[in-house]
Design a protein around this motif. Structure first.
Motif, PDB file in Angstrom:
ATOM      1  N   GLY A 150      20.174 -19.153 -91.933  1.00  0.00           N
ATOM      2  CA  GLY A 150      21.395 -19.764 -92.442  1.00  0.00           C
ATOM      3  C   GLY A 150      21.275 -20.077 -93.916  1.00  0.00           C
ATOM      4  N   THR A 151      22.014 -21.089 -94.371  1.00  0.00           N
ATOM      5  CA  THR A 151      22.007 -21.446 -95.791  1.00  0.00           C
ATOM      6  C   THR A 151      20.601 -21.858 -96.230  1.00  0.00           C
ATOM      7  N   PRO A 152      20.052 -21.226 -97.267  1.00  0.00           N
ATOM      8  CA  PRO A 152      18.710 -21.595 -97.721  1.00  0.00           C
ATOM      9  C   PRO A 152      18.684 -23.004 -98.318  1.00  0.00           C
ATOM     10  N   LEU A 153      17.720 -23.796 -97.862  1.00  0.00           N
ATOM     11  CA  LEU A 153      17.500 -25.142 -98.362  1.00  0.00           C
ATOM     12  C   LEU A 153      16.023 -25.273 -98.707  1.00  0.00           C
ATOM     13  N   VAL A 154      15.720 -25.382 -99.998  1.00  0.00           N
ATOM     14  CA  VAL A 154      14.346 -25.529-100.458  1.00  0.00           C
ATOM     15  C   VAL A 154      14.072 -27.009-100.684  1.00  0.00           C
ATOM     16  N   LEU A 155      13.030 -27.523-100.046  1.00  0.00           N
ATOM     17  CA  LEU A 155      12.686 -28.936-100.129  1.00  0.00           C
ATOM     18  C   LEU A 155      11.384 -29.114-100.907  1.00  0.00           C
ATOM     19  N   LEU A 156      11.421 -29.942-101.947  1.00  0.00           N
ATOM     20  CA  LEU A 156      10.298 -30.140-102.847  1.00  0.00           C
ATOM     21  C   LEU A 156       9.722 -31.540-102.649  1.00  0.00           C
ATOM     22  N   HIS A 157       8.434 -31.600-102.357  1.00  0.00           N
ATOM     23  CA  HIS A 157       7.812 -32.833-101.899  1.00  0.00           C
ATOM     24  C   HIS A 157       7.553 -33.837-103.016  1.00  0.00           C
ATOM     25  N   ALA A 158       7.255 -35.054-102.594  1.00  0.00           N
ATOM     26  CA  ALA A 158       6.953 -36.163-103.497  1.00  0.00           C
ATOM     27  C   ALA A 158       5.512 -36.079-103.990  1.00  0.00           C
ATOM     28  N   PHE A 159       5.251 -36.756-105.093  1.00  0.00           N
ATOM     29  CA  PHE A 159       3.894 -36.944-105.607  1.00  0.00           C
ATOM     30  C   PHE A 159       3.261 -38.130-104.893  1.00  0.00           C
ATOM     31  N   PRO A 160       2.004 -38.056-104.511  1.00  0.00           N
ATOM     32  CA  PRO A 160       1.083 -36.914-104.569  1.00  0.00           C
ATOM     33  C   PRO A 160       0.884 -36.327-103.180  1.00  0.00           C
ATOM     34  N   LEU A 161       1.990 -36.065-102.485  1.00  0.00           N
ATOM     35  CA  LEU A 161       1.939 -35.581-101.111  1.00  0.00           C
ATOM     36  C   LEU A 161       1.927 -34.052-101.102  1.00  0.00           C
ATOM     37  N   ASN A 162       2.345 -33.460-100.007  1.00  0.00           N
ATOM     38  CA  ASN A 162       2.428 -32.012 -99.896  1.00  0.00           C
ATOM     39  C   ASN A 162       3.553 -31.667 -98.942  1.00  0.00           C
ATOM     40  N   ALA A 163       3.730 -30.394 -98.660  1.00  0.00           N
ATOM     41  CA  ALA A 163       4.880 -29.961 -97.867  1.00  0.00           C
ATOM     42  C   ALA A 163       4.859 -30.468 -96.432  1.00  0.00           C
ATOM     43  N   ALA A 164       3.720 -30.987 -95.972  1.00  0.00           N
ATOM     44  CA  ALA A 164       3.666 -31.545 -94.623  1.00  0.00           C
ATOM     45  C   ALA A 164       4.603 -32.733 -94.456  1.00  0.00           C
ATOM     46  N   MET A 165       5.014 -33.357 -95.562  1.00  0.00           N
ATOM     47  CA  MET A 165       5.923 -34.497 -95.461  1.00  0.00           C
ATOM     48  C   MET A 165       7.282 -34.092 -94.886  1.00  0.00           C
ATOM     49  N   TRP A 166       7.608 -32.804 -94.928  1.00  0.00           N
ATOM     50  CA  TRP A 166       8.915 -32.335 -94.479  1.00  0.00           C
ATOM     51  C   TRP A 166       8.916 -31.894 -93.014  1.00  0.00           C
ATOM     52  N   SER A 167       7.947 -32.301 -92.214  1.00  0.00           N
ATOM     53  CA  SER A 167       7.857 -31.805 -90.837  1.00  0.00           C
ATOM     54  C   SER A 167       9.116 -32.105 -90.021  1.00  0.00           C
ATOM     55  N   ALA A 168       9.681 -33.295 -90.179  1.00  0.00           N
ATOM     56  CA  ALA A 168      10.889 -33.638 -89.422  1.00  0.00           C
ATOM     57  C   ALA A 168      12.061 -32.759 -89.840  1.00  0.00           C
ATOM     58  N   GLN A 169      12.188 -32.495 -91.133  1.00  0.00           N
ATOM     59  CA  GLN A 169      13.294 -31.666 -91.619  1.00  0.00           C
ATOM     60  C   GLN A 169      13.141 -30.208 -91.157  1.00  0.00           C
ATOM     61  N   LEU A 170      11.919 -29.714 -91.157  1.00  0.00           N
ATOM     62  CA  LEU A 170      11.664 -28.346 -90.691  1.00  0.00           C
ATOM     63  C   LEU A 170      11.999 -28.215 -89.214  1.00  0.00           C
ATOM     64  N   ASP A 171      11.773 -29.280 -88.453  1.00  0.00           N
ATOM     65  CA  ASP A 171      12.063 -29.248 -87.016  1.00  0.00           C
ATOM     66  C   ASP A 171      13.547 -29.395 -86.713  1.00  0.00           C
ATOM     67  N   GLU A 172      14.231 -30.264 -87.457  1.00  0.00           N
ATOM     68  CA  GLU A 172      15.575 -30.667 -87.054  1.00  0.00           C
ATOM     69  C   GLU A 172      16.717 -30.000 -87.817  1.00  0.00           C
ATOM     70  N   LEU A 173      16.548 -29.752 -89.109  1.00  0.00           N
ATOM     71  CA  LEU A 173      17.686 -29.268 -89.893  1.00  0.00           C
ATOM     72  C   LEU A 173      18.207 -27.890 -89.469  1.00  0.00           C
ATOM     73  N   PRO A 174      17.361 -26.968 -88.997  1.00  0.00           N
ATOM     74  CA  PRO A 174      17.923 -25.673 -88.561  1.00  0.00           C
ATOM     75  C   PRO A 174      18.857 -25.786 -87.360  1.00  0.00           C
ATOM     76  N   GLY A 175      18.776 -26.871 -86.592  1.00  0.00           N
ATOM     77  CA  GLY A 175      19.658 -27.060 -85.453  1.00  0.00           C
ATOM     78  C   GLY A 175      19.107 -26.443 -84.188  1.00  0.00           C
ATOM     79  N   PRO A 176      19.765 -26.706 -83.036  1.00  0.00           N
ATOM     80  CA  PRO A 176      19.265 -26.222 -81.742  1.00  0.00           C
ATOM     81  C   PRO A 176      19.116 -24.708 -81.675  1.00  0.00           C
ATOM     82  N   ALA A 177      20.030 -23.987 -82.314  1.00  0.00           N
ATOM     83  CA  ALA A 177      19.967 -22.523 -82.292  1.00  0.00           C
ATOM     84  C   ALA A 177      19.157 -21.962 -83.461  1.00  0.00           C
TER      85      ALA A 177
END
Length: 277
Positions: free
Chosen positions: A28-55
């Protein structure tokens, strides 16, 4: 080096890192998420799981590690948020994406604004969370250099870990997340921490950049964010021609981790606005 299959970055814009680690889910629509300092992309685990939706077709969520963090190489270039913004362009090129909605939290927001200035034609929408468009005052720049020098001299991020956790990284309702945040901070390499601190210290004010954008935007602030005053979020919202401000009660500096459902609702609303353009 990043994990197997991580795209190699190159090109004339900057001296790039050797590779980047990217987490991705959905279509679907591309959404690039850029993490906070001094973390890493693992902070977006909830968004990676939920934002794409059930399908899985509501959004194509892409969360890269920024230079030196997570699985990404640091490269040899001078500290520069503009260089990181150019990395995002290479990521879009490698993924075959012409335009994307860009979301950034804290340092990720700084990178998103640098991207908006340098590559406005690649921007479909903008989400800025717990960040600011103003430059650091002198005292803040000096403090960044103090931290950069200390972590390099000690080859340890312990100083940063202690200061970030003591100075309002999480809101009062989010202390149960402290161990998770500590783990990500502790994993940050000292060289990456110093590089990023110096890159952030050098960033200019970008309120004029925001004023010139003609894409839907959303601004998120934590009501208990001790690191980023609400006034900064209000400044960005006023500067942006088409922006909605959401203030999350009880939330500190890491809104996407502390209140993922509320954060995701803002992101989905923005994606809907982009789709309606």
């Amino acid at each position: 080096m990043g994990p197997p299959g991580a795209p190699e970055y190159g090109g004339p814009m900057t001296q790039p890192p050797s590779a980047v680690s990217v987490r991705e889910s959905g279509t679907g629509t591309p959404l690039v998420l850029l993490h906070a300092f001094p973390l890493n992309a693992a902070m977006w685990s909830a968004q990676l799981d939920e934002l794409p939706g059930p399908a899985g077709d509501r959004a194509r969520v892409i969360a890269p590690d920024q230079r030196g963090f997570g699985g990404a190489g640091l490269g040899s270039g001078e500290p520069s948020l503009e260089a990181v913004a150019d990395d995002v362009v290479r990521l879009l090129d490698a993924a075959g994406i012409d335009r994307a909605v860009l979301g950034g939290i804290s340092m990720g927001g700084y990178v998103a604004m640098a991207f908006a200035e340098r590559h406005p034609d690649r921007l479909a929408g903008l989400l800025l969370a717990n960040t600011k468009a103003t430059a650091d005052p002198r005292a803040a720049r000096e403090n960044r250099e103090r931290i950069a020098s200390a972590v390099l001299a000690r080859d340890s991020v312990r100083l940063l870990l202690d200061e970030r956790m003591a100075n309002g990284q999480l809101g009062p309702d989010s202390q149960h997340l402290a161990d998770r945040v500590r783990e990500m901070i502790a994993a940050a390499p000292p060289a990456a921490v110093a590089w990023a601190q110096r890159a952030m210290a050098a960033r200019p004010e970008r309120l004029d950049v925001l004023a010139g954008l003609r894409v839907p935007a959303a601004v998120v602030a934590g009501a208990e964010d001790a690191l980023m005053p609400l006034a900064e979020a209000e400044l960005m919202t006023r500067a942006l021609p088409d922006a909605e401000l959401t203030v999350l009660p009880g939330v500190g500096h890491l809104s996407a981790i502390e209140a993922p459902e509320a954060f995701d609702a803002v992101a989905l609303r923005l994606l809907e606005r982009v789709a309606a353009e």
